[in-house]
Scaffold this motif. Structure first.
Motif, PDB file in Angstrom:
ATOM      1  N   ALA A  65      -1.967 -57.256 -25.992  1.00  0.00           N
ATOM      2  CA  ALA A  65      -1.976 -57.746 -24.598  1.00  0.00           C
ATOM      3  C   ALA A  65      -2.933 -59.006 -24.608  1.00  0.00           C
ATOM      4  O   ALA A  65      -3.545 -59.287 -25.465  1.00  0.00           O
ATOM      5  N   VAL A  90      -2.855 -53.029 -17.043  1.00  0.00           N
ATOM      6  CA  VAL A  90      -1.759 -53.978 -17.807  1.00  0.00           C
ATOM      7  C   VAL A  90      -0.554 -53.772 -16.879  1.00  0.00           C
ATOM      8  O   VAL A  90      -0.231 -52.750 -16.264  1.00  0.00           O
ATOM      9  N   TYR A  99       1.680 -57.113 -23.426  1.00  0.00           N
ATOM     10  CA  TYR A  99       1.303 -56.676 -22.119  1.00  0.00           C
ATOM     11  C   TYR A  99       0.383 -57.963 -21.572  1.00  0.00           C
ATOM     12  O   TYR A  99      -0.265 -58.536 -22.254  1.00  0.00           O
ATOM     13  N   ILE A 101      -2.856 -58.398 -19.127  1.00  0.00           N
ATOM     14  CA  ILE A 101      -4.070 -57.696 -18.604  1.00  0.00           C
ATOM     15  C   ILE A 101      -4.530 -58.375 -17.209  1.00  0.00           C
ATOM     16  O   ILE A 101      -4.743 -59.541 -17.124  1.00  0.00           O
TER      17      ILE A 101
END
Ligand code: GDP
Ligand code: ZN
Length: 386
Positions: A65, A90, A99, A101
């Motif tokens: 992420a 996320v 992903y 955050i």
């Protein structure tokens, strides 16, 4: 997808509770998503924190992420950024497996390295640790003051400290040392054991339940690696322990961050965690300034450990009260009334004395360094005159 550690492969179906999720995090998450409804939010726990990329454990497996632009823009201090152990909010992105955050959920505990006592240089090492194992050796290296200092750090972090007295197999006066620890580390559990023997480790089981997060702290050579390997079990050890020599010839651990132990507990073992030991050793070797930094951190730790005493001292009639026979001394009054135990007062004084000693020693060291430099200068000046 990136697999931070080998043993995570065994965890294809993971419940969030297995990763340390609890009701308080759930509550924070609910509060956070309420005004953000309509987006596909999930949570993940940070296993590895790189500068701009994070490896997460989620209920759906492991993923990487990055921070949203807004997050990056709004974050100011290092404590605003995610660290190993953090729970983050996320959401998936349409065209990449990575992903985004959006937020860090409020932390339950955090280990911060106070590089120079100021906020700007504070470094967040790990968060949401339930139990900090403060490892000490029962061998010739046994040092009560050092245990007290680690304890101060632990109290500051918000995690529960447990003192591990390792190398019990080579200790002759174990009862004596145990008693000393008991008197000094009031109300703190301590466990004598030998990390060399697997069957000794059952004493740690109460702290190693599934979903509980632990970390080891202690000076070099006390047996942290041995203990870690024992906790990981032989199998994982061969696949996970990637060790490299750093420039100082010291062994550092790489590719080991937050690991899931066979017991189901999570072990945070970041390089940063290990570096903490540098500013906690009381050897005045090449890290002169490093040990000084410890003292800044440790002193504020003492205030928290002995908050009751600090509070009492503030009530003494005289500002410079030595808490002896001065009239209106709140400390003496509290000792007389039984509110403050002699034992506790003695521990506090001991720690204060030790700190004063450390300061003097550092001053002396600085003086002799200056003297040596001066000697060198005058010598070269003299030689040049010849
Ligand atoms: P670390 O620097 O804290 O990671 O310490 P290590 O795990 O590398 O251990 C330092 C040394 O102590 C090694 O030689 C270990 O084999 C030894 N050691 C660790 N635990 C024990 C123990 O319980 N008993 C004895 N006798 N030696 C131990
Ligand atoms: Zn007083």
């Amino acid at each position: 997808m990136f697999l931070p550690t080998k043993n995570l492969e065994d965890f294809s179906i993971v419940k969030l509770e297995d990763l340390g999720w609890s009701e308080s995090f759930a509550h924070s998450f609910e509060c956070w998503i309420e005004p953000h409804a309509g987006k596909d939010y999930q949570v993940g726990r940070v296993a590895i924190a790189h500068r701009s990329q994070y490896h997460l454990y989620t209920a759906h497996g492991n993923t990487t992420a990055t921070l949203t632009g807004k997050f990056r823009h709004q974050a100011q201090t290092t404590e605003d950024f995610p660290a190993v152990g953090d729970w983050v909010v996320v959401r998936p992105q349409p065209e990449t497996p990575q992903y985004l955050i959006d937020a860090v959920l409020p932390r339950r505990s955090q280990v911060v390295r106070q590089a120079s006592g100021t906020r700007t240089t504070a470094q967040l090492i790990a968060t949401n640790i339930d139990t900090l194992f403060l490892v000490s050796g029962l061998d010739h290296d046994f040092n009560l003051r050092r245990i007290e200092r680690y304890l101060s750090l632990a109290w500051k972090s918000g995690a529960q400290p447990v003192v591990i007295l390792n190398k019990a197999d080579v200790c002759v006066n174990i009862e004596e040392k145990q008693k000393a620890v008991e008197e000094s580390a009031i109300a703190v559990p301590f466990i004598p054991l030998s990390a060399l023997h697997q069957d000794n480790l059952t004493a740690l089981n109460p702290y190693l339940n599934p979903g509980k997060t632990v970390a080891l702290l202690g000076s070099s050579g006390v047996g942290k690696s041995t203990l870690t390997n024992q906790l990981l079990g032989k199998e994982q050890q061969t696949t996970q322990a990637v060790r490299e020599d750093d420039s100082r010839g010291r062994h550092t651990t790489t590719h080991r961050e937050m690991l899931i132990l066979p017991s189901g507990a999570l072990l945070i073992d970041t390089p940063g965690m290990r570096e903490l030991q540098l500013w906690s050793t009381d050897q005045t070797t090449d890290q002169g300034s490093g040990s000084l930094h410890l003292w800044e951190g440790a002193e504020s730790g003492i205030e928290e450990t002995f908050q009751d005493i600090e509070k009492l001292a503030a009530q003494c009639r005289f500002r410079n009260c030595q808490h002896g026979s001065e009239p209106g001394c709140a400390i003496q009054a509290a000792i007389d009334s039984g509110e403050l135990s002699h034992k506790r007062w003695n521990s506090y004084q001991k720690l204060q004395r030790e700190q004063a000693y450390q300061h003097r020693r550092q001053d002396k060291q600085a003086q002799s360094n200056a003297k040596a430099r001066w000697k060198h200068i005058t010598k070269t000046v003299r030689q040049n005159r010849k």
